[in-house]
Design a protein around this motif. Structure first.
Motif, PDB file in Angstrom:
ATOM      1  N   PRO A   1      39.489  26.028 -20.980  1.00 37.16           N
ATOM      2  CA  PRO A   1      38.498  26.549 -21.942  1.00 37.16           C
ATOM      3  C   PRO A   1      38.075  25.522 -22.981  1.00 37.16           C
ATOM      4  O   PRO A   1      37.083  25.724 -23.693  1.00 37.16           O
ATOM      5  CB  PRO A   1      39.240  27.714 -22.602  1.00 37.16           C
ATOM      6  CG  PRO A   1      40.215  28.160 -21.573  1.00 37.16           C
ATOM      7  CD  PRO A   1      40.674  26.906 -20.897  1.00 37.16           C
ATOM      8  N   ILE A   2      38.828  24.396 -23.042  1.00 39.20           N
ATOM      9  CA  ILE A   2      38.556  23.392 -24.076  1.00 39.20           C
ATOM     10  C   ILE A   2      37.902  22.131 -23.526  1.00 39.20           C
ATOM     11  O   ILE A   2      37.005  21.566 -24.142  1.00 39.20           O
ATOM     12  CB  ILE A   2      39.868  23.006 -24.800  1.00 39.20           C
ATOM     13  CG1 ILE A   2      40.598  24.249 -25.313  1.00 39.20           C
ATOM     14  CG2 ILE A   2      39.595  22.019 -25.937  1.00 39.20           C
ATOM     15  CD1 ILE A   2      39.793  25.096 -26.262  1.00 39.20           C
ATOM     16  N   ALA A   3      38.373  21.669 -22.345  1.00 37.58           N
ATOM     17  CA  ALA A   3      37.919  20.362 -21.876  1.00 37.58           C
ATOM     18  C   ALA A   3      38.138  20.215 -20.376  1.00 37.58           C
ATOM     19  O   ALA A   3      38.880  20.976 -19.753  1.00 37.58           O
ATOM     20  CB  ALA A   3      38.673  19.258 -22.613  1.00 37.58           C
ATOM     21  N   LYS A   4      37.497  19.175 -19.801  1.00 38.58           N
ATOM     22  CA  LYS A   4      37.750  18.803 -18.419  1.00 38.58           C
ATOM     23  C   LYS A   4      39.066  18.044 -18.336  1.00 38.58           C
ATOM     24  O   LYS A   4      39.398  17.267 -19.231  1.00 38.58           O
ATOM     25  CB  LYS A   4      36.614  17.931 -17.879  1.00 38.58           C
ATOM     26  CG  LYS A   4      35.289  18.659 -17.750  1.00 38.58           C
ATOM     27  CD  LYS A   4      34.218  17.741 -17.183  1.00 38.58           C
ATOM     28  CE  LYS A   4      32.896  18.490 -17.022  1.00 38.58           C
ATOM     29  NZ  LYS A   4      31.835  17.616 -16.472  1.00 38.58           N
ATOM     30  N   THR A   5      39.800  18.264 -17.233  1.00 39.93           N
ATOM     31  CA  THR A   5      41.072  17.579 -17.055  1.00 39.93           C
ATOM     32  C   THR A   5      41.432  17.571 -15.576  1.00 39.93           C
ATOM     33  O   THR A   5      40.642  17.988 -14.719  1.00 39.93           O
ATOM     34  CB  THR A   5      42.192  18.254 -17.872  1.00 39.93           C
ATOM     35  OG1 THR A   5      43.375  17.458 -17.811  1.00 39.93           O
ATOM     36  CG2 THR A   5      42.493  19.645 -17.340  1.00 39.93           C
ATOM     37  N   GLU A   6      42.619  17.080 -15.259  1.00 41.39           N
ATOM     38  CA  GLU A   6      43.125  17.092 -13.898  1.00 41.39           C
ATOM     39  C   GLU A   6      44.290  18.064 -13.792  1.00 41.39           C
ATOM     40  O   GLU A   6      45.062  18.231 -14.742  1.00 41.39           O
ATOM     41  CB  GLU A   6      43.599  15.703 -13.468  1.00 41.39           C
ATOM     42  CG  GLU A   6      42.494  14.746 -13.099  1.00 41.39           C
ATOM     43  CD  GLU A   6      43.041  13.467 -12.485  1.00 41.39           C
ATOM     44  OE1 GLU A   6      44.240  13.163 -12.714  1.00 41.39           O
ATOM     45  OE2 GLU A   6      42.287  12.769 -11.778  1.00 41.39           O
ATOM     46  N   ALA A   7      44.408  18.698 -12.648  1.00 36.65           N
ATOM     47  CA  ALA A   7      45.552  19.555 -12.356  1.00 36.65           C
ATOM     48  C   ALA A   7      46.152  19.122 -11.024  1.00 36.65           C
ATOM     49  O   ALA A   7      45.521  18.376 -10.260  1.00 36.65           O
ATOM     50  CB  ALA A   7      45.136  21.019 -12.297  1.00 36.65           C
ATOM     51  N   GLN A   8      47.366  19.569 -10.762  1.00 41.62           N
ATOM     52  CA  GLN A   8      48.025  19.264  -9.498  1.00 41.62           C
ATOM     53  C   GLN A   8      48.192  20.540  -8.677  1.00 41.62           C
ATOM     54  O   GLN A   8      48.459  21.611  -9.216  1.00 41.62           O
ATOM     55  CB  GLN A   8      49.390  18.619  -9.742  1.00 41.62           C
ATOM     56  CG  GLN A   8      49.295  17.237 -10.375  1.00 41.62           C
ATOM     57  CD  GLN A   8      50.657  16.557 -10.447  1.00 41.62           C
ATOM     58  OE1 GLN A   8      51.695  17.201 -10.515  1.00 41.62           O
ATOM     59  NE2 GLN A   8      50.644  15.236 -10.430  1.00 41.62           N
ATOM     60  N   ARG A   9      48.027  20.390  -7.367  1.00 38.28           N
ATOM     61  CA  ARG A   9      48.205  21.504  -6.444  1.00 38.28           C
ATOM     62  C   ARG A   9      49.181  21.078  -5.347  1.00 38.28           C
ATOM     63  O   ARG A   9      49.099  19.955  -4.833  1.00 38.28           O
ATOM     64  CB  ARG A   9      46.876  21.902  -5.799  1.00 38.28           C
ATOM     65  CG  ARG A   9      45.838  22.443  -6.767  1.00 38.28           C
ATOM     66  CD  ARG A   9      46.131  23.881  -7.161  1.00 38.28           C
ATOM     67  NE  ARG A   9      45.017  24.473  -7.897  1.00 38.28           N
ATOM     68  CZ  ARG A   9      44.902  24.480  -9.216  1.00 38.28           C
ATOM     69  NH1 ARG A   9      45.829  23.882  -9.954  1.00 38.28           N
ATOM     70  NH2 ARG A   9      43.864  25.045  -9.806  1.00 38.28           N
ATOM     71  N   ILE A  10      50.080  21.990  -4.998  1.00 36.88           N
ATOM     72  CA  ILE A  10      50.984  21.722  -3.892  1.00 36.88           C
ATOM     73  C   ILE A  10      50.198  21.760  -2.588  1.00 36.88           C
ATOM     74  O   ILE A  10      49.410  22.668  -2.347  1.00 36.88           O
ATOM     75  CB  ILE A  10      52.127  22.756  -3.862  1.00 36.88           C
ATOM     76  CG1 ILE A  10      53.116  22.464  -5.004  1.00 36.88           C
ATOM     77  CG2 ILE A  10      52.856  22.764  -2.514  1.00 36.88           C
ATOM     78  CD1 ILE A  10      54.233  23.467  -5.125  1.00 36.88           C
ATOM     79  N   VAL A  11      50.430  20.767  -1.741  1.00 34.03           N
ATOM     80  CA  VAL A  11      49.859  20.749  -0.392  1.00 34.03           C
ATOM     81  C   VAL A  11      51.013  20.681   0.605  1.00 34.03           C
ATOM     82  O   VAL A  11      52.145  20.382   0.250  1.00 34.03           O
ATOM     83  CB  VAL A  11      48.898  19.560  -0.199  1.00 34.03           C
ATOM     84  CG1 VAL A  11      47.674  19.724  -1.095  1.00 34.03           C
ATOM     85  CG2 VAL A  11      49.582  18.226  -0.519  1.00 34.03           C
TER      86      VAL A  11
END
Length: 210
Positions: free
Chosen positions: A60-70
């Motif tokens: 809700p505040i900013a663009k960022t990176e997240a991690q997803r399990i593959v």
């Protein structure tokens, strides 16, 4: 202790284990506690998971990176008691597929008997979390691991609430590469093959069949 055995010792787990051991704990409560402990064991088994990808998201505040399990592991239940662990495991890994192995040790022929085996079609090469609340003689566990390896799976991690030292030694005699995550190692088994002090027959207590 064998480095492949991870005993997850925590005050909350010791507290919950006490209720599982208590013969007066109702089946509904028993199932819920097995579910809760299973979540913690899966959490620990996934601690060193390396298969992650980065994706771009917006908070809700900013663009960022997240991690997803593959390449999620396959959660496999050794029926029927292992089914009591599935809700907990799959609540932690809702994107995981599931397999089932029906196997038991026949006291008359002194060998294991398989009556059901169902795996996802894409299991080859995938890591497995193999669920069974108790490892006593380890005969069914070893037979289950044998079958999974016949299908060419990746790393196998066993999730079990209570184990015997004899059972662990036997598992690692035949399968030294398998990791085991447990809450406690019991020192004894009785003449019926039950862990002492143990918690009785996990399947009967989960499903009120005795």
């Amino acid at each position: 202790m064998n480095s492949k055995v991870k005993v997850i010792d925590h005050p909350l787990l010791r507290h919950k284990l006490g209720y599982l051991r208590d013969k007066n704990t109702y089946s509904q409560d028993f199932r819920e506690i097995v579910k809760e402990i299973s979540k913690v064991l899966v959490y620990e088994a996934m601690r060193d998971w390396q298969h992650l990808e980065k994706i771009a998201i917006e908070t809700p505040i900013a663009k960022t990176e997240a991690q997803r399990i593959v390449r999620a592991p396959v959660v496999v239940s050794i029926m029927r008691a292992g089914n009591g662990m599935l809700d907990g495991a799959l609540s932690m890994l809702p994107f995981a597929s599931t397999g089932f192995i029906g196997i038991y040790r026949d006291k008359f022929i002194h060998n294991t008997v398989e009556y059901y085996f169902k795996m996802p079609q894409d299991i080859k090469g995938k890591d497995v979390l193999l669920c069974d609340p108790l490892i006593a003689t380890a005969d069914t566990m070893i037979a289950a691991i044998d079958r999974l390896k016949n299908y060419g799976v990746g790393q196998i991690k066993v999730i079990s609430i209570l184990t015997s030292q004899t059972g662990l030694d036997k598992v690692h005699h035949y399968h030294p590469d398998v990791e085991v995550y447990t809450v406690n190692i019991e020192n004894e088994m009785n003449e019926m093959g039950y862990l002492v002090p143990g918690l009785g027959d996990a399947g009967d207590r989960l499903f009120q069949t005795k």
